[in-house]
Scaffold this motif. Sequence first.
Motif, short mmCIF file in Angstrom:
data_model
loop_
_atom_site.label_atom_id
_atom_site.label_comp_id
_atom_site.label_asym_id
_atom_site.label_seq_id
_atom_site.Cartn_x
_atom_site.Cartn_y
_atom_site.Cartn_z
N LYS A 22 0.84 -1.20 0.00
CA LYS A 22 0.00 0.00 0.00
C LYS A 22 0.88 1.25 0.00
CE LYS A 22 -4.08 -1.92 2.29
NZ LYS A 22 -5.02 -1.80 3.44
N PRO A 23 0.48 2.29 -0.73
CA PRO A 23 1.33 3.49 -0.82
C PRO A 23 1.56 4.16 0.54
CG PRO A 23 -0.86 3.88 -1.78
CD PRO A 23 -0.74 2.41 -1.55
N GLN A 24 0.59 4.00 1.45
CA GLN A 24 0.72 4.64 2.76
C GLN A 24 1.86 4.09 3.60
OE1 GLN A 24 -2.03 3.48 1.37
NE2 GLN A 24 -3.82 4.80 1.74
N ILE A 25 2.28 2.84 3.34
CA ILE A 25 3.28 2.23 4.23
C ILE A 25 4.65 2.08 3.58
CG2 ILE A 25 1.48 0.96 5.45
CD1 ILE A 25 2.53 -1.59 4.05
N THR A 26 4.79 2.46 2.31
CA THR A 26 6.08 2.32 1.63
C THR A 26 7.21 2.97 2.40
OG1 THR A 26 5.01 2.26 -0.55
CG2 THR A 26 7.35 2.79 -0.49
N SER A 27 7.02 4.22 2.79
CA SER A 27 8.09 4.96 3.47
C SER A 27 8.39 4.40 4.86
CB SER A 27 7.74 6.45 3.56
OG SER A 27 6.51 6.64 4.22
N TRP A 58 3.00 11.17 1.94
CA TRP A 58 2.95 10.06 2.89
C TRP A 58 4.26 9.90 3.65
CZ3 TRP A 58 -1.19 8.44 4.89
CH2 TRP A 58 -2.39 8.51 4.18
N VAL A 59 5.36 10.36 3.07
CA VAL A 59 6.62 10.37 3.82
C VAL A 59 6.51 11.32 5.00
CG1 VAL A 59 9.08 10.99 3.70
CG2 VAL A 59 8.01 9.75 1.80
N PHE A 60 5.94 12.49 4.78
CA PHE A 60 5.78 13.47 5.86
C PHE A 60 4.65 13.08 6.80
CE2 PHE A 60 8.70 15.78 3.37
CZ PHE A 60 9.22 16.82 4.13
N GLU A 61 3.60 12.48 6.26
CA GLU A 61 2.51 12.02 7.12
C GLU A 61 3.01 10.95 8.09
OE1 GLU A 61 -1.14 10.97 8.90
OE2 GLU A 61 -0.41 12.81 7.94
N ASN A 62 3.90 10.09 7.62
CA ASN A 62 4.47 9.05 8.47
C ASN A 62 5.63 9.55 9.33
OD1 ASN A 62 2.70 7.07 7.48
ND2 ASN A 62 4.04 6.58 5.77
N ASP A 63 5.99 10.83 9.14
CA ASP A 63 7.03 11.47 9.96
C ASP A 63 8.37 10.74 9.83
OD1 ASP A 63 7.86 13.54 11.61
OD2 ASP A 63 7.45 12.44 13.46
N VAL A 64 8.70 10.32 8.59
CA VAL A 64 9.96 9.59 8.38
C VAL A 64 10.86 10.30 7.37
CG1 VAL A 64 9.01 7.34 9.01
CG2 VAL A 64 8.90 8.10 6.62
N GLU A 65 10.60 11.60 7.12
CA GLU A 65 11.38 12.32 6.12
C GLU A 65 12.88 12.35 6.45
OE1 GLU A 65 9.38 15.53 8.74
OE2 GLU A 65 8.90 13.57 7.88
N ASP A 66 13.22 12.23 7.74
CA ASP A 66 14.63 12.21 8.15
C ASP A 66 15.19 10.79 8.22
OD1 ASP A 66 14.69 15.00 8.40
OD2 ASP A 66 13.95 14.91 10.47
N SER A 125 4.45 14.88 -4.88
CA SER A 125 4.49 14.14 -6.14
C SER A 125 5.14 12.79 -5.85
CB SER A 125 5.28 14.91 -7.20
OG SER A 125 6.60 15.17 -6.73
N THR A 126 5.08 11.89 -6.80
CA THR A 126 5.70 10.58 -6.62
C THR A 126 7.22 10.70 -6.71
OG1 THR A 126 3.79 9.45 -7.57
CG2 THR A 126 5.86 8.22 -7.48
N ARG A 127 7.91 10.14 -5.72
CA ARG A 127 9.36 10.23 -5.67
C ARG A 127 9.98 8.86 -5.40
NH1 ARG A 127 10.21 16.29 -3.49
NH2 ARG A 127 8.29 17.06 -4.42
N MET A 128 11.24 8.76 -5.77
CA MET A 128 12.00 7.54 -5.53
C MET A 128 12.79 7.74 -4.23
SD MET A 128 15.02 5.96 -7.95
CE MET A 128 15.96 4.51 -7.49
N TYR A 129 12.58 6.82 -3.29
CA TYR A 129 13.27 6.89 -1.99
C TYR A 129 14.09 5.62 -1.78
CZ TYR A 129 10.14 10.76 -0.73
OH TYR A 129 9.46 11.95 -0.70
N ALA A 130 15.09 5.74 -0.91
CA ALA A 130 15.91 4.58 -0.54
C ALA A 130 16.06 4.55 0.97
CB ALA A 130 17.29 4.66 -1.21
N SER A 131 16.33 3.37 1.48
CA SER A 131 16.60 3.25 2.91
C SER A 131 18.03 3.73 3.18
CB SER A 131 16.45 1.80 3.36
OG SER A 131 17.50 1.00 2.83
N LYS A 132 18.26 4.21 4.38
CA LYS A 132 19.61 4.66 4.74
C LYS A 132 20.59 3.50 4.75
CE LYS A 132 18.63 8.91 7.25
NZ LYS A 132 18.86 9.68 8.49
#
Length: 290
Positions: free
Chosen positions: A50-55, A72-80, A183-190
């Motif tokens: 689900k898109p809500q849990i990707t980040s 959803w990255v900011f909604e999940n508070d994981v932008e950092d 917008s849709t973005r490509m993210y990676a894990s640290k």
Amino acid sequence: MDKLKILLAKGRIYESVYELLSDVGISIHLPDRQYFPTTNQKDLAFQVVKPQITSILLANNKADVGFSGKDWVFENDVEDDVVEIMDLGFDPVRIVAAIPEARDYDKLLKGKVTIATEYQNLSRKWVETKKIDGKIFRTWGTSEGFVQDTDDSIAQILIDNTSTGSSLKANRLKIVDTLMESSTRMYASKEAMNDPEKKQKIMELKMLFETVLNARDRVMLEMNCAEKDFDNLIKAIPSMKSPTVSPLFGGNGYAVKTAVKKSEVPTLLPKLQSLGATDIVEYELRKVML
């Protein structure tokens, strides 16, 4: 290197990213009612979530790469806790606050209000910033119907995403504030970005995506021109760096080739013709590496 684990979000994001992957040469196939697509790439492994849990999964290092809306990255508070690799530009939206058209915004904020939204954290931060006496009503899916111009309305403020605002207008709601753009973005894990081999693969994928996105914005124009028109024509032609020029057989002029932005074509073609260009051909590009 272990396989690079990539998360694909359901819905609109899936369709956009599926097409992007296909254009770079990465094919995926998702059988009905399954969540692990097969692919023609031995070093990649995909999973649909689900898109809500990707980040959230990326932030917890449960995957290496994922595609998610910035909201959803900011909604999940994981932008950092995740690394943004690139903005794909798909599905641009604004997260906005809206109220019934007939209501006064300033007057509304002076009393107690209920906010209907899927974005609990973003809404909570907005309430705190605006110093509003408000509570959050969590909705699932479409939220406009919870905010009406009646005294018994479930909520008085809507916080939701919008691209054109047409749905809000159809429900007689007006935008009073913008919380963020997404917008849709490509993210990676640290963790993946700290692994040299995985980081290299991630950046290679980014490069491939960029070549396709660059090509989608451009077309190739080819044309011929007489020697007497050459100088004026070349001065008028836009290009990424410089046009490709070669003499025509028999020395009767030049063949000119250049990649231009699609948005320039409607005004450019008549101009080129007026400057002496003939046999003009336009065709699509598949990849452009700048």
